[in-house]
Design a protein around this motif. Sequence first.
Motif, PDB file in Angstrom:
ATOM      1  N   VAL A  73      75.951 -20.991  36.607  1.00 42.47           N
ATOM      2  CA  VAL A  73      76.157 -21.226  38.037  1.00 42.47           C
ATOM      3  C   VAL A  73      75.103 -20.467  38.825  1.00 42.47           C
ATOM      4  CG1 VAL A  73      78.632 -21.652  37.779  1.00 42.47           C
ATOM      5  CG2 VAL A  73      77.833 -19.337  38.227  1.00 42.47           C
TER       6      VAL A  73
ATOM      7  N   LEU B 118      85.046 -27.599  37.238  1.00 41.05           N
ATOM      8  CA  LEU B 118      84.234 -27.997  36.089  1.00 41.05           C
ATOM      9  C   LEU B 118      84.503 -27.058  34.919  1.00 41.05           C
ATOM     10  CD1 LEU B 118      82.030 -29.524  34.592  1.00 41.05           C
ATOM     11  CD2 LEU B 118      80.336 -28.109  35.828  1.00 41.05           C
ATOM     12  N   ARG B 119      84.518 -25.769  35.173  1.00 41.67           N
ATOM     13  CA  ARG B 119      84.810 -24.781  34.127  1.00 41.67           C
ATOM     14  C   ARG B 119      86.153 -25.084  33.467  1.00 41.67           C
ATOM     15  NH1 ARG B 119      86.894 -19.578  36.597  1.00 41.67           N
ATOM     16  NH2 ARG B 119      88.552 -21.080  36.925  1.00 41.67           N
TER      17      ARG B 119
ATOM     18  N   ASP C 293      74.507 -27.134  33.066  1.00 42.95           N
ATOM     19  CA  ASP C 293      73.901 -26.938  34.377  1.00 42.95           C
ATOM     20  C   ASP C 293      74.961 -27.303  35.424  1.00 42.95           C
ATOM     21  OD1 ASP C 293      72.428 -27.121  36.741  1.00 42.95           O
ATOM     22  OD2 ASP C 293      70.841 -28.354  35.866  1.00 42.95           O
ATOM     23  N   ALA C 294      75.708 -26.295  35.870  1.00 45.10           N
ATOM     24  CA  ALA C 294      76.853 -26.543  36.758  1.00 45.10           C
ATOM     25  C   ALA C 294      76.448 -27.291  38.018  1.00 45.10           C
ATOM     26  CB  ALA C 294      77.542 -25.229  37.116  1.00 45.10           C
TER      27      ALA C 294
ATOM     28  N   VAL D 265      78.051 -30.917  38.671  1.00 42.31           N
ATOM     29  CA  VAL D 265      78.933 -31.032  39.839  1.00 42.31           C
ATOM     30  C   VAL D 265      78.335 -32.008  40.850  1.00 42.31           C
ATOM     31  CG1 VAL D 265      79.737 -29.759  41.877  1.00 42.31           C
ATOM     32  CG2 VAL D 265      80.079 -28.808  39.595  1.00 42.31           C
TER      33      VAL D 265
ATOM     34  N   LEU E 269      78.511 -22.046  30.934  1.00 45.05           N
ATOM     35  CA  LEU E 269      78.349 -22.726  32.218  1.00 45.05           C
ATOM     36  C   LEU E 269      77.486 -21.846  33.098  1.00 45.05           C
ATOM     37  CD1 LEU E 269      79.275 -25.096  34.081  1.00 45.05           C
ATOM     38  CD2 LEU E 269      81.154 -23.594  34.799  1.00 45.05           C
TER      39      LEU E 269
ATOM     40  N   ALA F 278      82.688 -25.644  40.933  1.00 45.78           N
ATOM     41  CA  ALA F 278      82.267 -25.033  39.663  1.00 45.78           C
ATOM     42  C   ALA F 278      83.480 -24.564  38.863  1.00 45.78           C
ATOM     43  CB  ALA F 278      81.314 -23.873  39.923  1.00 45.78           C
ATOM     44  N   GLU F 279      84.495 -24.044  39.554  1.00 43.88           N
ATOM     45  CA  GLU F 279      85.720 -23.623  38.858  1.00 43.88           C
ATOM     46  C   GLU F 279      86.450 -24.819  38.247  1.00 43.88           C
ATOM     47  OE1 GLU F 279      87.531 -21.458  42.071  1.00 43.88           O
ATOM     48  OE2 GLU F 279      86.703 -19.550  41.357  1.00 43.88           O
TER      49      GLU F 279
ATOM     50  N   VAL G 203      80.961 -18.090  31.619  1.00 37.51           N
ATOM     51  CA  VAL G 203      80.236 -18.437  32.844  1.00 37.51           C
ATOM     52  C   VAL G 203      79.180 -17.362  33.089  1.00 37.51           C
ATOM     53  CG1 VAL G 203      80.401 -18.891  35.312  1.00 37.51           C
ATOM     54  CG2 VAL G 203      82.276 -19.572  33.796  1.00 37.51           C
TER      55      VAL G 203
END
Length: 122
Positions: free
Chosen positions: A56, A35-36, A12-13, A17, A54, A32-33, A71
């Motif tokens: 988003v 985290l990815r 759960d992005a 985050v 992931l 988000a990037e 993603v």
Amino acid sequence: MDDTAAPLVIVDAANVVGSVPDGWWRDRRGAAERLRDRLASDGLPGRGPVEIVLVVEGAARGVESVPGVRVESAPGSGDDHMVALVDGAGDRPVLVVTADRELRRRVTALGADVTGPRSVPR
């Protein structure tokens, strides 16, 4: 449960985050990037080979997949999309990474395991 398949890990992005007050709200897509990229680099410590998805939503939609992390941009509610992914996993083991209580309730009712945002490398 199919114990031979690599577990599916759904992250759960927004929740992960949002668990660290590092200014993510100024650039949700960039957060988000990052985290990815951490997930692609480090995976989930202590968990063998897994498939990471992931999820988003909102301003983070459109983040691209990279090797090691698929993603998915939720077309509506991120929670609803994650529940659908769990529901569609069949007998495969599923782990959802979130602290959202209602999402936790919904996915555990479908047989998924849940862990909190602290399981993701920072």
